[in-house]
Design a protein around this motif. Sequence first.
Motif, PDB file in Angstrom:
ATOM      1  N   LEU A 111      -1.969  43.249 103.653  1.00 43.00           N
ATOM      2  CA  LEU A 111      -0.788  44.112 103.763  1.00 43.00           C
ATOM      3  C   LEU A 111       0.422  43.315 104.243  1.00 43.00           C
ATOM      4  CD1 LEU A 111      -2.230  47.430 105.236  1.00 43.00           C
ATOM      5  CD2 LEU A 111      -1.497  46.955 102.904  1.00 43.00           C
ATOM      6  N   LEU A 114       2.012  41.576 101.427  1.00 45.92           N
ATOM      7  CA  LEU A 114       2.470  42.449 100.349  1.00 45.92           C
ATOM      8  C   LEU A 114       3.913  42.188  99.882  1.00 45.92           C
ATOM      9  CD1 LEU A 114       0.827  44.532  98.901  1.00 45.92           C
ATOM     10  CD2 LEU A 114       1.704  46.280 100.441  1.00 45.92           C
ATOM     11  N   VAL A 122      12.750  45.808  93.465  1.00 46.01           N
ATOM     12  CA  VAL A 122      11.990  46.958  93.962  1.00 46.01           C
ATOM     13  C   VAL A 122      12.111  47.039  95.489  1.00 46.01           C
ATOM     14  CG1 VAL A 122       9.699  48.016  94.054  1.00 46.01           C
ATOM     15  CG2 VAL A 122      10.429  46.827  91.995  1.00 46.01           C
ATOM     16  N   ILE A 126      13.380  50.651  97.164  1.00 48.37           N
ATOM     17  CA  ILE A 126      12.622  51.559  98.025  1.00 48.37           C
ATOM     18  C   ILE A 126      13.462  52.031  99.221  1.00 48.37           C
ATOM     19  CG2 ILE A 126      10.302  50.790  97.371  1.00 48.37           C
ATOM     20  CD1 ILE A 126      10.291  48.903  99.692  1.00 48.37           C
ATOM     21  N   TYR A 127      14.387  51.191  99.689  1.00 47.00           N
ATOM     22  CA  TYR A 127      15.259  51.629 100.778  1.00 47.00           C
ATOM     23  C   TYR A 127      16.316  52.605 100.296  1.00 47.00           C
ATOM     24  CZ  TYR A 127      12.917  48.445 103.857  1.00 47.00           C
ATOM     25  OH  TYR A 127      11.949  47.837 104.604  1.00 47.00           O
ATOM     26  N   LEU A 129      15.676  54.769  98.040  1.00 47.98           N
ATOM     27  CA  LEU A 129      14.941  56.033  97.903  1.00 47.98           C
ATOM     28  C   LEU A 129      14.812  56.751  99.244  1.00 47.98           C
ATOM     29  CD1 LEU A 129      12.048  55.018  95.473  1.00 47.98           C
ATOM     30  CD2 LEU A 129      14.174  56.228  94.963  1.00 47.98           C
ATOM     31  N   ILE A 130      14.895  56.008 100.335  1.00 48.85           N
ATOM     32  CA  ILE A 130      14.780  56.639 101.650  1.00 48.85           C
ATOM     33  C   ILE A 130      16.149  56.951 102.245  1.00 48.85           C
ATOM     34  CG2 ILE A 130      14.033  56.283 104.024  1.00 48.85           C
ATOM     35  CD1 ILE A 130      11.654  54.803 102.979  1.00 48.85           C
ATOM     36  N   TRP A 136      15.324  60.513 100.945  1.00 51.32           N
ATOM     37  CA  TRP A 136      14.727  61.443 101.899  1.00 51.32           C
ATOM     38  C   TRP A 136      15.655  61.742 103.076  1.00 51.32           C
ATOM     39  CZ3 TRP A 136       9.318  58.684 102.066  1.00 51.32           C
ATOM     40  CH2 TRP A 136       8.572  59.117 100.950  1.00 51.32           C
ATOM     41  N   PHE A 161      12.474  43.173 105.075  1.00 52.60           N
ATOM     42  CA  PHE A 161      11.334  43.449 104.195  1.00 52.60           C
ATOM     43  C   PHE A 161      10.873  42.204 103.465  1.00 52.60           C
ATOM     44  CE2 PHE A 161       9.411  44.436 100.156  1.00 52.60           C
ATOM     45  CZ  PHE A 161       8.531  45.460 100.435  1.00 52.60           C
TER      46      PHE A 161
ATOM     47  N   LEU B  29       5.136  49.725 104.592  1.00 53.67           N
ATOM     48  CA  LEU B  29       4.243  50.707 103.970  1.00 53.67           C
ATOM     49  C   LEU B  29       4.936  52.018 103.630  1.00 53.67           C
ATOM     50  CD1 LEU B  29       1.074  49.959 106.103  1.00 53.67           C
ATOM     51  CD2 LEU B  29       1.741  49.023 103.889  1.00 53.67           C
ATOM     52  N   ILE B  30       5.696  52.572 104.572  1.00 48.80           N
ATOM     53  CA  ILE B  30       6.363  53.847 104.287  1.00 48.80           C
ATOM     54  C   ILE B  30       7.396  53.685 103.164  1.00 48.80           C
ATOM     55  CG2 ILE B  30       7.822  55.669 105.246  1.00 48.80           C
ATOM     56  CD1 ILE B  30       6.309  55.289 107.891  1.00 48.80           C
ATOM     57  N   PRO B  31       8.268  52.645 103.235  1.00 46.20           N
ATOM     58  CA  PRO B  31       9.206  52.471 102.113  1.00 46.20           C
ATOM     59  C   PRO B  31       8.502  52.286 100.763  1.00 46.20           C
ATOM     60  CG  PRO B  31       9.926  51.176 103.972  1.00 46.20           C
ATOM     61  CD  PRO B  31       8.583  51.712 104.337  1.00 46.20           C
ATOM     62  N   LEU B  32       7.410  51.505 100.739  1.00 46.72           N
ATOM     63  CA  LEU B  32       6.709  51.304  99.463  1.00 46.72           C
ATOM     64  C   LEU B  32       6.111  52.614  98.965  1.00 46.72           C
ATOM     65  CD1 LEU B  32       4.825  47.887  99.625  1.00 46.72           C
ATOM     66  CD2 LEU B  32       6.683  48.547  98.116  1.00 46.72           C
ATOM     67  N   SER B  33       5.552  53.403  99.895  1.00 46.01           N
ATOM     68  CA  SER B  33       4.953  54.661  99.463  1.00 46.01           C
ATOM     69  C   SER B  33       6.032  55.618  98.954  1.00 46.01           C
ATOM     70  CB  SER B  33       4.159  55.295 100.603  1.00 46.01           C
ATOM     71  OG  SER B  33       5.025  55.603 101.668  1.00 46.01           O
ATOM     72  N   ALA B  34       7.270  55.421  99.421  1.00 41.97           N
ATOM     73  CA  ALA B  34       8.364  56.276  98.946  1.00 41.97           C
ATOM     74  C   ALA B  34       8.478  56.203  97.433  1.00 41.97           C
ATOM     75  CB  ALA B  34       9.682  55.854  99.589  1.00 41.97           C
ATOM     76  N   ILE B  37       5.672  58.310  95.987  1.00 42.58           N
ATOM     77  CA  ILE B  37       5.824  59.741  96.235  1.00 42.58           C
ATOM     78  C   ILE B  37       6.978  60.311  95.409  1.00 42.58           C
ATOM     79  CG2 ILE B  37       6.328  61.467  98.010  1.00 42.58           C
ATOM     80  CD1 ILE B  37       4.875  59.525  99.981  1.00 42.58           C
TER      81      ILE B  37
END
Lengths: 295, 277
Positions: A111, A114, A122, A126-127, A129-130, A136, A161, B29-34, B37
């Motif tokens: 992990l 990763l 990507v 992902i940031y 997306l949050i 979110w 990251f 982990l949380i950002p990747l799972s975003a 999801i």
Amino acid sequence: MNATTLPTTARVRRTRATQEPAWVRWSLIGLTLAFLTLFLFVPLILVFYEALKKGTDVYFAAIIEPDALSAIRLTLTVAAIAVPLNLVFGVAAAWAIAKFEFRGKNLLITLIDLPFSVSPVVSGLIYVLIFGLQGWLGPWLAEHDIKVIFAVTGIVLATVFVTVPFIARELIPLMQAQGTEEEEAAVALGANGWQTFSRVTLPNIKWGLLYGTILCNARAMGEFGAVSVVSGHIRGSTNTLPLHVEILYNEYNFAAAFAVASLLALLALVTLALKTMVESRITQPKENANEHRSA
Amino acid sequence: MSTFRQHSILPGFNLALGFTLLYLSLIVLIPLSAAFIRTTELTWQEFWFAVTTPRVLASYRLTFGAAFAAASVNAVFGLLVAWVLVRYRFPGKKLIDALVDLPFALPTAVAGIALTALYAGNGWIGQYLEPLGIKVAFTPIGVFVALTFIGLPFVVRTVQPVLEDIEAELEEAAAMLGANRLQTFTRIIFPTIFPALMTGFALAFARAIGEYGSVIFIAGNMPMVSEITPLLIITKLEQYDYAGATALAVVMLVISFILLLVINLLQWWGRRRGALA
């Protein structure tokens, strides 16, 4: 595994039976040098040539121009936040993984690695997306007037990251090879946790720590893809050095683009020089640790 | 490994592991799972449609094709560079050994503009290729060149230590038994370094698939022709097509995870080979 094999065979004098004929040797060396020249050295030289082509006046003007200075400041700031964070993480992760036995250790190591296998684009996405407007936390952040995406915070997060694994993956094998005897002796003699770490562990891992930090810093200052997604490219505000290079280049301002790029190329060369110096130091304690263990 | 370490007298386990897990969860982990999801907001059909449009399929072909070609070239020349650095002595060897890592240290944007200037029609190399009818910059060949550059150190750095560890006795025995150098190489040396070579290839391939910075300058980025998948993700983001961008990101992530698994298996294979040898 690697640590227990002594790297001596490479230095064994080879006889005619285990050595290629001279013409084979020299053609292989020649081919290697030709390949590396074409793919590594020529591009590197070109950066400096293009940067200085229009003279040193143009070169320095491109570097001390306000937007460039602000990009330098931002790049240094981002690295100054991201590197220490990952330094603390790397030490904590390596302490837990190398000094203790617990279930799921291999999964944890995977992990940690990763981010290396995730595309930079990507990593930035992902940031978004949050924290982005449609993300979110987007509506909540907008309500409280906090900007993460297209702001420095987002750049820092994306940089953290992509550089998470650097220091941890350097320290874990090093500390595993060193074992736990010295720390156990310190604790048995009455040292507390901090004393054990700072007086026993830290001196043993300092070169590995430095090595990881150098690599982490180089990536933090040079990251392009992930930062590009979250930055918004606002000149003088959310533009890091690599992004500034892109903007200048896309404006056909090649001399300035290569001038700024030459700063990053210099950073790369300094990184390689430091890395090579530190590398020779790291092998020392590793070998000592092995002698110590096999004794 | 001794079992008593499970009851270690060393302090700080809970703190260190707790911090590690918290940090990893929040940052990785949380950002990747975003991404995963957020994709569930699409139906399966919408998802499938988003990741299989002709433009997307063309970008897969280019990304995987160029990455595979670049990793293959790196496997051949990486092996050559590792061999020469381990086995031979020549002036400037130390410097070259250090500079092999340049693609790791050089920011990708810098590599991108340097390679573009080099291979453009009026560039140092491009001016000689253009009359031959070979266009590199702003074509798929440019993508291949950039990916070859950034993947170069992987094979060298995975093969080098294995090559260093090969016992000279093994090759001497082969020579005593009548093998010539080529036979020794193909029957003794190559099988020993093969797992490391494959690991290096897989690492270079994995890196090349996700690469963005060095490619976008030299690629020309024409849809259907020279547009890589990571760039397509950014294009979709800029058009506020978050769902489309996320769907593509999930495809890339799944492929990355599969490659990570393959790399771990290859490394495990290499360690087992090493233990048996």
